[in-house]
Scaffold this active site. Sequence first.
Site, short mmCIF file in Angstrom:
data_model
loop_
_atom_site.label_atom_id
_atom_site.label_comp_id
_atom_site.label_asym_id
_atom_site.label_seq_id
_atom_site.Cartn_x
_atom_site.Cartn_y
_atom_site.Cartn_z
N GLU A 42 0.66 -1.21 0.11
CA GLU A 42 0.00 -0.09 -0.03
C GLU A 42 0.88 1.10 0.04
OE1 GLU A 42 -3.22 -0.20 -1.17
OE2 GLU A 42 -3.63 -1.60 0.68
N ASP A 45 3.06 2.32 -4.82
CA ASP A 45 3.26 2.09 -6.17
C ASP A 45 3.63 3.56 -6.89
OD1 ASP A 45 0.78 3.77 -5.54
OD2 ASP A 45 -0.50 3.18 -7.15
N GLU A 172 -6.39 10.24 -15.12
CA GLU A 172 -6.54 10.49 -13.73
C GLU A 172 -5.57 11.56 -13.15
OE1 GLU A 172 -8.70 7.94 -11.98
OE2 GLU A 172 -8.56 9.28 -10.20
N ASP A 184 -3.92 0.79 -9.69
CA ASP A 184 -5.54 0.46 -9.94
C ASP A 184 -5.66 0.40 -11.30
OD1 ASP A 184 -5.52 1.06 -7.37
OD2 ASP A 184 -6.47 3.03 -7.36
N TYR A 233 -3.78 11.97 0.94
CA TYR A 233 -2.97 11.13 -0.03
C TYR A 233 -1.83 11.96 -0.62
CZ TYR A 233 -2.29 8.01 -3.97
OH TYR A 233 -1.70 6.91 -4.88
C1 GLA Z 1 -5.07 4.52 -4.29
C2 GLA Z 1 -4.23 5.07 -5.44
C3 GLA Z 1 -3.38 3.98 -5.69
C4 GLA Z 1 -2.50 3.71 -4.63
C5 GLA Z 1 -3.38 3.27 -3.49
C6 GLA Z 1 -2.49 3.17 -2.18
O1 GLA Z 1 -5.97 3.31 -4.50
O2 GLA Z 1 -5.32 5.11 -6.69
O3 GLA Z 1 -2.58 4.34 -6.89
O4 GLA Z 1 -1.45 4.51 -4.30
O5 GLA Z 1 -4.08 4.24 -3.09
O6 GLA Z 1 -1.91 1.85 -2.12
#
Ligand code: GLA
Length: 401
Positions: A42, A45, A172, A184, A233
């Site tokens: 988590e 990425d 996005e 994702d 985030y």
């Molecule tokens: C969201 C983002 C992903 C990733 C997750 C955390 O889903 O869209 O790119 O960073 O959070 O792992």
Amino acid sequence: MSPSPDSSLFLLSRVSSTFEQRFGRAPRLVARAPGRVNLIGEHTDYNDGFVLPCAIDFQTLVAASPRGDGLVRVHAADIGPQAFDEFRLDQPISRRDDAPWTHYVRGMVQTLLAEGWPLGGADLVLAGDLPQGAGLSSSASLEVAVGQAFKSLYGLERLPAVELARLAQQAENQFVGCRCGIMDQLISACGEAGHALLIDCRSLATRPVPLPPELAVLIVHSRVQRGLVESEYNLRRQQCEAAARHYGVAALRDLDLERLERDRTGLDALSWRRARHVVSENQRTLAAAQALEKHDLAGLGELMAASHASMRDDFEITVPAIDRLVALLQSVVGQQGGARMTGGGFGGCVVALMPEALVGPARAALAQHYRAPSGEPATVYLCRPGAGAGLLDSAALAPLR
Ligand code: GLA
């Protein structure tokens, strides 16, 4: 809840019949792209690290037919009869802030055009069964499904699935305005039935990791609405980038725990803990792929528990209700699997892996011992690791016409 073949057929029938009503002809094709659940890895990425998600059998469908006049017309069946959008390919494609759902379609089309892919116009109807705002990537699945629809309508055979995912992420990041990583979109485009995918988010190389067939994938929605997601985030991203600069590396992927400790002088304690989450999570993700391959469920459970603790203590993206939910599921699963929060954090879902036989006891424990702060019970989704984006078989479409 689990999406039975019937519910997929229902979705297909709904999207096709809505298309006929709205546009007066049958769709040429129906594209699909799944949502995802991340098993471990988590916030790694966007640090060029490793993730281990699987595509799930909840999805977005796009019924589509080409148009020769450069016009794109879109209807979002899940939102309501008035949810309609229209734009031209030969004019600048701008954001419509009165209807945020249109960003994903306009953004995907604009990105494909900007990259030089030869598109024509289209009529589109969108529908899906992914719970919104649960952190199961309904937006990535919409972007990828729209991209897949245009790819198939206009024969873009040279557009590989990994590139489609990269363009969806770009849409996005640049059009929708969310600085997400690649996970994702990549799992939605490239997932494999029965497998999780170990993704190297630097090279975008993937390795399918079979999930033991006796292992159930349970997604439990905490019913805690995800708050502050975007600002927190982006803040985590900045903290990770600052830590990478401190160590003089391109991304936190390039550090190990030994170097993290040795050269920490001068880095504030908070950024250091953020970095420790990412560096240790990368190691856990690689180890978890191996544990799955060896059917080492106890080892997998330990790694998932450590991942959750790291998200709670070092990365600080869990909330108390999620922590309770994870502890409850861990107590049911014991040594036979694991549980952890999944996705961006601050509410949303927990993922638990366990033998089928424990699904009943897990449901019972949740019903008896868990309530969200709002008083609502958790929602449970029993999933199968599904395939990535593609076209629905026209044989399945024919009887519905
Ligand atoms: C969201 C983002 C992903 C990733 C997750 C955390 O889903 O869209 O790119 O960073 O959070 O792992």
